[in-house]
Design an enzyme around this catalytic site. Sequence first.
Site, PDB file in Angstrom:
ATOM      1  N   GLU A  77       3.521   5.061   1.119  1.00 27.18           N
ATOM      2  CA  GLU A  77       4.099   5.109  -0.211  1.00 27.18           C
ATOM      3  C   GLU A  77       2.949   4.551  -1.082  1.00 27.18           C
ATOM      4  O   GLU A  77       2.804   5.250  -2.323  1.00 27.18           O
ATOM      5  CB  GLU A  77       5.278   4.482  -0.361  1.00 27.18           C
ATOM      6  CG  GLU A  77       6.448   4.790   0.718  1.00 27.18           C
ATOM      7  CD  GLU A  77       6.693   4.380   1.967  1.00 27.18           C
ATOM      8  OE1 GLU A  77       7.671   4.078   2.358  1.00 27.18           O
ATOM      9  OE2 GLU A  77       5.374   4.184   2.667  1.00 27.18           O
ATOM     10  N   CYS A 114       9.154  -0.411   2.270  1.00 24.99           N
ATOM     11  CA  CYS A 114       9.046  -1.717   2.552  1.00 24.99           C
ATOM     12  C   CYS A 114       9.172  -2.332   1.292  1.00 24.99           C
ATOM     13  O   CYS A 114       9.208  -1.753   0.230  1.00 24.99           O
ATOM     14  CB  CYS A 114       7.790  -2.362   3.248  1.00 24.99           C
ATOM     15  SG  CYS A 114       6.342  -2.128   2.338  1.00 24.99           S
TER      16      CYS A 114
END
Length: 162
Positions: A77, A114
Site C-alpha cells: 500500500e 497495517c
Amino acid sequence: MKMKKKIEITVSLEVIQKSEWSKEDRSLIERAIHAVEHAHAPYSNFMVGTALLLDNGQIFSANNQENVSFPVGICAERAVLSYAMGNFPNNRPVKLAVVAKRRSDSTWATVTPCGLCRQTINEYEVKFGHPIEILMLNPGEEILKASGIDQLLPFRFNDLNS
C-alpha cells in the site's frame, strides 16, 4: 460520583459478493492479484498486492518488498501510494484494492492495511480532503469495503496544527 465522559465511534465495512463487484472494483482486484505474484517476500512468505485508482483514471499496482534488515522493507500500500503521489501529486487517490496470501496457500488471506499504511492513507485523505475507498479481498472472494480510512483507523493521528 463524577460521570466519566465517553467517546464512541462506530465503524463498519460493507461486504460485496463476487457477483456484485463493479467493473471498476473487479479491475482493481485483478490488478492487485497480478501484483501479489511478484511480491518479494522471502522471509515471511506473506505476499501482498495492491492496486490504486487515481481520479484521472490511471491505475497503478505494487506489492510488498521485504528486506533481510526487516525495517527496510515496504508494504504494498505504501509502495503504490508513494509512487503515485511522487509522480502524480495533483491526482487524488480514489480507490485502493488489497489482496494477500501465504505463498503455500491457494486461498486468499483476509488482510487489512497495517497501521503504517493506514496512517499513510490518512495523509492523502487529509491532503485531498476526500476519503479513499479501500477494497480488501477475503478467502470467500468477497470484498470487504471501507468507505474511507476512518473505518479502519477511527482515532487517527492528524495534523495537530489544523
